[in-house]
Design a protein around this motif. Structure first.
Motif, PDB file in Angstrom:
ATOM      1  N   GLU A  42       0.840  -1.182   0.000  1.00  0.00           N
ATOM      2  CA  GLU A  42       0.000   0.000   0.000  1.00  0.00           C
ATOM      3  C   GLU A  42       0.881   1.239   0.000  1.00  0.00           C
ATOM      4  N   ALA A  43       0.542   2.222  -0.844  1.00  0.00           N
ATOM      5  CA  ALA A  43       1.322   3.458  -0.911  1.00  0.00           C
ATOM      6  C   ALA A  43       1.049   4.327   0.311  1.00  0.00           C
ATOM      7  N   LEU A  44       2.069   5.018   0.775  1.00  0.00           N
ATOM      8  CA  LEU A  44       1.902   5.967   1.861  1.00  0.00           C
ATOM      9  C   LEU A  44       1.143   7.178   1.348  1.00  0.00           C
ATOM     10  N   SER A  45       0.292   7.762   2.190  1.00  0.00           N
ATOM     11  CA  SER A  45      -0.571   8.840   1.743  1.00  0.00           C
ATOM     12  C   SER A  45       0.031  10.216   1.950  1.00  0.00           C
ATOM     13  N   ALA A  46       1.183  10.323   2.642  1.00  0.00           N
ATOM     14  CA  ALA A  46       1.763  11.627   2.923  1.00  0.00           C
ATOM     15  C   ALA A  46       3.261  11.615   2.641  1.00  0.00           C
ATOM     16  N   ALA A  57      14.074  20.768   9.511  1.00  0.00           N
ATOM     17  CA  ALA A  57      13.721  20.003   8.312  1.00  0.00           C
ATOM     18  C   ALA A  57      14.892  20.004   7.344  1.00  0.00           C
ATOM     19  N   LEU A  58      15.320  18.803   6.928  1.00  0.00           N
ATOM     20  CA  LEU A  58      16.427  18.689   5.996  1.00  0.00           C
ATOM     21  C   LEU A  58      15.932  18.548   4.558  1.00  0.00           C
ATOM     22  N   GLU A  59      14.965  17.641   4.318  1.00  0.00           N
ATOM     23  CA  GLU A  59      14.478  17.397   2.973  1.00  0.00           C
ATOM     24  C   GLU A  59      13.147  16.667   3.041  1.00  0.00           C
ATOM     25  N   VAL A  60      12.290  16.884   2.047  1.00  0.00           N
ATOM     26  CA  VAL A  60      11.000  16.216   1.974  1.00  0.00           C
ATOM     27  C   VAL A  60      10.989  15.318   0.741  1.00  0.00           C
ATOM     28  N   PHE A  61      10.729  14.032   0.960  1.00  0.00           N
ATOM     29  CA  PHE A  61      10.666  13.077  -0.144  1.00  0.00           C
ATOM     30  C   PHE A  61       9.204  12.799  -0.466  1.00  0.00           C
ATOM     31  N   ASP A  62       8.840  12.869  -1.745  1.00  0.00           N
ATOM     32  CA  ASP A  62       7.479  12.559  -2.158  1.00  0.00           C
ATOM     33  C   ASP A  62       7.286  11.049  -2.147  1.00  0.00           C
ATOM     34  N   ALA A  63       6.301  10.573  -1.366  1.00  0.00           N
ATOM     35  CA  ALA A  63       5.996   9.144  -1.332  1.00  0.00           C
ATOM     36  C   ALA A  63       5.300   8.743  -2.627  1.00  0.00           C
ATOM     37  N   PRO A  64       5.510   7.521  -3.114  1.00  0.00           N
ATOM     38  CA  PRO A  64       4.869   7.098  -4.361  1.00  0.00           C
ATOM     39  C   PRO A  64       3.354   7.059  -4.192  1.00  0.00           C
ATOM     40  N   ASN A  65       2.635   7.436  -5.237  1.00  0.00           N
ATOM     41  CA  ASN A  65       1.174   7.410  -5.202  1.00  0.00           C
ATOM     42  C   ASN A  65       0.617   6.058  -5.606  1.00  0.00           C
ATOM     43  N   LEU A  66       1.417   5.264  -6.270  1.00  0.00           N
ATOM     44  CA  LEU A  66       0.976   3.942  -6.712  1.00  0.00           C
ATOM     45  C   LEU A  66       1.651   2.856  -5.877  1.00  0.00           C
ATOM     46  N   SER A  67       0.880   1.833  -5.542  1.00  0.00           N
ATOM     47  CA  SER A  67       1.475   0.683  -4.875  1.00  0.00           C
ATOM     48  C   SER A  67       2.316  -0.099  -5.881  1.00  0.00           C
ATOM     49  N   SER A  69       1.944  -3.153  -6.648  1.00  0.00           N
ATOM     50  CA  SER A  69       1.013  -3.926  -7.450  1.00  0.00           C
ATOM     51  C   SER A  69       0.471  -3.096  -8.613  1.00  0.00           C
ATOM     52  N   GLU A  70       0.151  -1.832  -8.351  1.00  0.00           N
ATOM     53  CA  GLU A  70      -0.365  -0.951  -9.403  1.00  0.00           C
ATOM     54  C   GLU A  70       0.711  -0.622 -10.429  1.00  0.00           C
ATOM     55  N   GLN A  71       1.938  -0.408  -9.968  1.00  0.00           N
ATOM     56  CA  GLN A  71       3.027  -0.129 -10.901  1.00  0.00           C
ATOM     57  C   GLN A  71       3.264  -1.311 -11.833  1.00  0.00           C
ATOM     58  N   ARG A  72       3.240  -2.513 -11.281  1.00  0.00           N
ATOM     59  CA  ARG A  72       3.438  -3.700 -12.104  1.00  0.00           C
ATOM     60  C   ARG A  72       2.306  -3.866 -13.112  1.00  0.00           C
ATOM     61  N   ALA A  73       1.077  -3.583 -12.674  1.00  0.00           N
ATOM     62  CA  ALA A  73      -0.069  -3.701 -13.575  1.00  0.00           C
ATOM     63  C   ALA A  73       0.045  -2.717 -14.735  1.00  0.00           C
ATOM     64  N   ARG A  74       0.534  -1.526 -14.475  1.00  0.00           N
ATOM     65  CA  ARG A  74       0.692  -0.534 -15.539  1.00  0.00           C
ATOM     66  C   ARG A  74       1.755  -0.975 -16.546  1.00  0.00           C
ATOM     67  N   PRO A 213      -4.376  -5.581  -3.162  1.00  0.00           N
ATOM     68  CA  PRO A 213      -3.148  -4.908  -2.725  1.00  0.00           C
ATOM     69  C   PRO A 213      -1.948  -5.831  -2.557  1.00  0.00           C
ATOM     70  N   HIS A 214      -2.187  -7.142  -2.450  1.00  0.00           N
ATOM     71  CA  HIS A 214      -1.092  -8.098  -2.297  1.00  0.00           C
ATOM     72  C   HIS A 214      -0.534  -8.560  -3.642  1.00  0.00           C
ATOM     73  N   GLY A 215      -1.097  -8.099  -4.737  1.00  0.00           N
ATOM     74  CA  GLY A 215      -0.635  -8.504  -6.052  1.00  0.00           C
ATOM     75  C   GLY A 215      -1.282  -9.762  -6.576  1.00  0.00           C
ATOM     76  N   ARG A 216      -2.341 -10.237  -5.917  1.00  0.00           N
ATOM     77  CA  ARG A 216      -3.038 -11.425  -6.401  1.00  0.00           C
ATOM     78  C   ARG A 216      -3.979 -11.046  -7.546  1.00  0.00           C
ATOM     79  N   PHE A 217      -4.018 -11.894  -8.557  1.00  0.00           N
ATOM     80  CA  PHE A 217      -4.888 -11.677  -9.710  1.00  0.00           C
ATOM     81  C   PHE A 217      -6.298 -12.133  -9.358  1.00  0.00           C
ATOM     82  N   VAL A 218      -7.214 -11.183  -9.228  1.00  0.00           N
ATOM     83  CA  VAL A 218      -8.588 -11.488  -8.821  1.00  0.00           C
ATOM     84  C   VAL A 218      -9.435 -11.917 -10.011  1.00  0.00           C
ATOM     85  N   GLY A 219      -9.222 -11.288 -11.156  1.00  0.00           N
ATOM     86  CA  GLY A 219     -10.002 -11.598 -12.350  1.00  0.00           C
ATOM     87  C   GLY A 219      -9.860 -10.485 -13.364  1.00  0.00           C
TER      88      GLY A 219
END
Length: 283
Positions: A42-46, A57-67, A69-74, A213-219
């Motif tokens: 699951e992607a972090l929301s913040a 504050a030293l630096e802010v890293f943008d968390a990925p918006n896609l999990s 599983s979603e990246q692999r599907a794309r 979210p676990h990467g299982r193929f549902v259908g």
């Protein structure tokens, strides 16, 4: 000396951030043994803010918006086209039983024995339809290796019961004229041996691989619901999407069909088929 102390503070802060991030699930219980090499991603929301121990504050890293599983599907999403008729559906490029396959909806392939599979950058291959279950609405196509797509391991969800209700789902497909839309939703109900979901769908997204979210193929996406109103009026309800469950097919027969499938050497000669490699190179 002051510079050395400042570097030590920065390193210590980074270590504190690393130690405080959520742990990745490594559940190896029997319930997850079918997917022991897959993890929940699951992607972090913040965003992640790195601070010194003094709160600077030293630096802010943008968390990925896609999990993951979603990246692999794309990276595995493809268009599925008829060589004889207009229109297209969607599909997912996978590896199953040692072969490269594309999974889509049965109504996308209809009664055809070969289909065109479109990747990216103009790549197009032709695959052989080896397994179709019209009752479930699932079809499997054996294809040659693709250069512009990355295959996902075929790990189907085996259960079909009330435990699926509320499960988060995602798919990537090609609805209408759109290119690579990633859609999220959840399981709303189980009806008529199908999965009813609350997520967007439209013409062209049929056949898109649906994952949890676990990467299982549902259908695969099978169709959108139709609302019934007075005077025989019917309106598509694009937020209610029916999913054909992979748990309902005969996997023993599927395995035999995939492992014994033969791709003819002349498969590139089918009408309208482009060479399977970019640049027109033959295999």
């Amino acid at each position: 000396m002051r510079r050395w102390i400042k570097n030590l503070v920065v390193i210590t802060s980074l270590l504190l951030v690393s130690c405080s991030t959520p742990l990745v699930s490594t559940d190896t219980s029997p319930a997850s043994s079918n997917n022991s090499d897959l993890i929940e991603t699951e992607a972090l929301s913040a965003p992640i803010e790195v601070q010194t121990v003094f709160g600077e504050a030293l630096e802010v890293f943008d968390a990925p918006n896609l999990s993951l599983s979603e990246q692999r599907a794309r990276q595995a999403a493809v268009k599925v086209r008829s060589l004889l008729q207009d229109g297209h559906g969607s599909g997912t490029y996978m590896i199953a039983y040692g072969r490269r396959i594309v999974v889509t909806a049965a109504h996308v392939v209809r009664s055809e024995s070969v289909m065109a599979i479109d990747g990216r950058d103009g790549e197009s291959v032709v695959g052989k339809v080896v397994f179709v279950d019209d009752d479930v609405d699932l079809a499997y196509i054996v294809v040659p290796e693709m250069e512009t797509r990355t295959a996902i391991r075929y790990r189907p969800e085996r259960k079909y019961d009330e435990r699926l209700i509320g499960s988060k789902l995602t798919y990537t497909g090609f609805p209408s004229h759109h290119d690579l839309l990633t859609i999220r939703g959840y399981v709303a109900a189980l009806e008529q041996k199908m999965i009813v979901t609350n997520m967007f769908g439209w013409f062209g997204s049929s056949g898109s691989g649906v994952y949890d979210p676990h990467g299982r193929f549902v259908g695969v996406v099978s169709g959108v619901d139709v609302g019934r109103f007075g005077f025989g009026l019917r309106i598509p309800l694009e937020s209610i999407v029916w999913v054909a469950p992979a748990s309902q097919i005969d996997h023993q027969m599927l395995k035999v069909r995939i492992k014994t499938a033969i791709l003819p050497d002349t498969i590139n000669a089918f009408p309208g088929a482009a060479a399977p490699r970019r640049g027109g190179l033959q295999d």
